[in-house]
Enzyme design. Structure first.
Site, short mmCIF file in Angstrom:
data_model
loop_
_atom_site.label_atom_id
_atom_site.label_comp_id
_atom_site.label_asym_id
_atom_site.label_seq_id
_atom_site.Cartn_x
_atom_site.Cartn_y
_atom_site.Cartn_z
N TYR A 106 0.68 -1.24 -0.10
CA TYR A 106 -0.03 -0.02 -0.03
C TYR A 106 0.98 1.11 0.15
O TYR A 106 0.46 2.20 -0.70
CB TYR A 106 -0.89 -0.03 1.29
CG TYR A 106 -1.75 1.12 1.25
CD1 TYR A 106 -2.80 1.46 0.49
CD2 TYR A 106 -1.73 2.05 2.41
CE1 TYR A 106 -3.83 2.45 0.98
CE2 TYR A 106 -2.29 3.01 2.58
CZ TYR A 106 -3.51 3.35 1.66
OH TYR A 106 -4.40 4.55 1.82
N LYS A 151 0.77 4.07 -2.94
CA LYS A 151 0.52 5.45 -2.50
C LYS A 151 1.72 6.41 -3.08
O LYS A 151 1.27 7.62 -3.34
CB LYS A 151 0.01 5.66 -1.18
CG LYS A 151 -1.30 4.91 -0.90
CD LYS A 151 -2.36 5.59 -1.89
CE LYS A 151 -3.72 4.97 -1.52
NZ LYS A 151 -4.97 5.62 -2.26
#
Length: 291
Positions: A170, A174
């Protein structure tokens, strides 16, 4: 007249949490909204629900205009149909809010390849493909001599800016969104497009397990997103904002710090000595979430 009166706005992942709050906030400011959501669970697995339809019903009940889109925006076909839905339904597109995503958290030594690929797909491809199709439309408009005042708001995270233990996939995705935002802002300004990113912090179904201490709610983040997605934000592009509760921060990103230049090639020992001196002069990095 609302801040977005007359504008047509797409919100991906708009069925729950931050996306739902954004969609409702845009509608409250006069926008016509395309609410995209696949209706998947926290890990991206199919749930059989239709949250986008419920948000559309909320908007219409409040007197606004909205339409649901249930396609997979991490596919070329789904992203193209998303843009087409806005154009076919309302005849125009002004703002794209890329928000869709899910989590598959693991420590790196336990992180499976499928979990890595799935998170990269939904966050990175799920930002790139709608952006690409939207920009293609706006470029065609600009080349046809029509005025374009378009906005893209991408969604990064504090995990992408600072790192987060147990969220290697993640955090990497991001961080990639920040890079994509900077490139898109530089490339699309000539067509009348502004591209920015937000790093929101709020209690949602995605964060309540990982960041239980968060007190802000999605509705606290949406006013900044609405402003960035409106014509009122003219001149603001290539920026990253943190938003949590009543706090807004402009992130300043990577900038050159202390530098040493020998004017020639270093030996490994010399490079180490120089790096050590520079580190002594440099600011300490921020803490990684979870440490």
């Amino acid at each position: 007249m609302g801040l977005c009166e007359g504008r047509v706005v797409i919100v991906t992942g708009g069925g729950r949490g931050l996306g739902r709050a954004h969609a409702l906030a845009f509608a409250a400011e006069g926008a016509r909204v395309v609410v995209n959501d696949l209706g998947v669970g926290l890990d991206g697995a199919a749930s059989g629900e239709s949250p986008a339809g419920r948000v559309v019903e909320e908007i219409r009940a409040a007197g606004g205009e909205a339409v649901a889109h249930g396609g997979d925006i991490a596919t070329g076909e789904g992203a193209a149909s998303l843009i087409a839905t806005a154009l076919d339904t309302y005849g125009r597109l002004d703002t794209l809010v890329n928000n869709a995503g899910f989590l598959r958290d693991r420590m790196l030594v336990n992180l499976g390849e499928d979990d890595w690929d799935a998170v990269m797909r939904v966050h990175l491809k799920g930002h790139f493909l709608p952006l690409r199709h939207a920009v293609a439309h706006w470029r065609a408009e600009a080349k046809a001599g029509r005025e374009v005042s378009a906005r893209i708001v991408n969604t990064t995270s504090g995990a992408g800016l600072s790192g987060s233990v147990g969220q290697g996939n993640y955090a990497a995705a991001k961080a990639g969104i920040v890079g994509l935002t900077l490139v898109a802002a530089a490339e699309t300004g000539r067509y009348g497009v502004q591209v920015n990113a937000i790093a929101p912090a709020a209690r949602t179904r995605m964060t309540e397990q990982v960041f239980a201490g968060l007190e802000g709610v999605p509705e606290d983040v949406s006013p900044l997103v609405v402003w960035l997605g409106s014509a009122a934000s003219a001149g603001v592009t290539g920026r990253v904002f943190e938003a949590e509760g009543g706090r807004i921060t402009v992130m300043e990103g990577w900038r050159p710090g202390p530098t040493a230049d020998k004017g020639g090639r270093w030996t490994p020992a010399e490079a180490g000595e120089a790096a050590s001196r520079l580190l002594a002069e440099a600011e300490e990095p921020g803490a990684v979430y979870g440490t």
